[in-house]
Design an enzyme around this catalytic site. Structure first.
Site, mmCIF file in Angstrom:
data_model
loop_
_atom_site.group_PDB
_atom_site.id
_atom_site.type_symbol
_atom_site.label_atom_id
_atom_site.label_comp_id
_atom_site.label_asym_id
_atom_site.label_seq_id
_atom_site.Cartn_x
_atom_site.Cartn_y
_atom_site.Cartn_z
ATOM 1 N N ASP A 110 -5.888 -82.297 13.912
ATOM 2 C CA ASP A 110 -5.665 -83.304 14.954
ATOM 3 C C ASP A 110 -4.232 -83.819 14.877
ATOM 4 O OD1 ASP A 110 -8.332 -83.043 15.563
ATOM 5 O OD2 ASP A 110 -8.942 -84.758 14.331
HETATM 6 N N1 URA Z 1 -11.603 -82.774 10.778
HETATM 7 C C1 URA Z 1 -11.122 -83.706 11.636
HETATM 8 O O1 URA Z 1 -11.841 -84.589 12.065
HETATM 9 N N2 URA Z 1 -9.818 -83.592 12.027
HETATM 10 C C2 URA Z 1 -8.979 -82.653 11.559
HETATM 11 O O2 URA Z 1 -7.801 -82.639 11.921
HETATM 12 C C3 URA Z 1 -9.482 -81.715 10.638
HETATM 13 C C4 URA Z 1 -10.794 -81.789 10.266
#
Ligand code: URA
Length: 250
Positions: A110
């Protein structure tokens, strides 16, 4: 391999551009300019410099990036800068089957997640790593809004149901690392998985950092925004089939 083909294969431009760089004396091998674009070199561990940029020949590129917060893993980001802007242009311009392909991220993090991201131009490797049968453990350091309690850890290990999938997802390992932090190991990669798992047990992710993928550990001296090549041992370790835990197999 001819020097112009070497440069082309590493992403320094079309064969014509590469020949031009060589003829202008901008390419050094062993510290000396080579002016003959057709000069032959053994590519194994070949080191050269192009316009002052030092490079080591890699037939395929496998690398890790320390992804900083506020960057998107997309080539066409919507809001934040793309992680690809952090890479030197040869890595983004490496050709494959005659077309510019460049390296691609293996999976995504993310925009607010930091840490270890792998990239390659090896399509088969990406495919293999993305396969649900290939259980590479990924370790996340999670900072939570609320204190982590034993029942939350027990539920993360037992499995929680996420809205889009009736099959529970569980952490392969989970341990508290502080009152508001835990270290969570997952062997699958569903959309926003860590955030949704923590929400499912009544907590909330405040910060998320990926520190390990298989045997690859983000080095402490690789600062956010920096990248480095993976070693051949690291690539082989990732390629090898990962054993499934007894719980996952159940
Ligand atoms: N899980 C999440 O919620 N976000 C990420 O970036 C990676 C794993």
């Amino acid at each position: 391999m001819q020097l112009q083909d070497i440069l082309y294969s590493q992403g320094f431009g079309t064969r014509r551009i590469c020949a031009g760089l060589i003829q202008q004396g901008l390419v050094l091998v062993d510290g000396q300019p080579v002016l003959d674009a057709a000069a032959n070199f053994d590519t194994a561990a070949l080191r050269f410099a192009v316009q002052g940029v030092d490079w080591v020949f890699h037939e395929k590129a496998y690398l890790m990036l320390h992804k900083p917060a506020g960057t998107e893993c997309s080539q066409k980001p919507s809001t934040y800068p793309s992680i690809y802007t952090l890479l030197p242009s040869p890595l983004r311009l490496r050709p494959s089957k005659g077309a510019v392909q460049g390296v691609q991220a293996i999976g995504r993090l993310d925009q607010d997640t930091t840490g270890l991201l792998l990239l390659t131009d090896d399509g088969q490797f990406i495919h293999r790593m993305a396969s649900p049968k290939h259980h590479v453990p990924k370790v996340y350091e999670v900072t939570t809004k609320h204190e982590v309690d034993d029942s939350q850890i027990a539920r993360l290990l037992a499995g929680v149901v996420l809205d889009d999938d009736p099959k529970p997802v569980r952490a392969a390992a989970c341990e508290r690392s502080g009152a508001n932090s835990l270290r969570l190991t997952l062997t699958e990669g569903k959309y926003h998985q860590v955030k949704r798992m923590l929400a499912a047990v009544g907590n909330r992710v405040e910060a998320l950092h990926r520190s390990e993928i298989g045997q690859v550990v983000l080095p402490s001296d690789l600062s956010p925004g920096q990248w480095c090549w993976l070693s051949a041992t690291q690539v082989e370790g990732l390629r090898s089939k990962q054993p499934r835990s007894a719980e996952e197999a159940a």
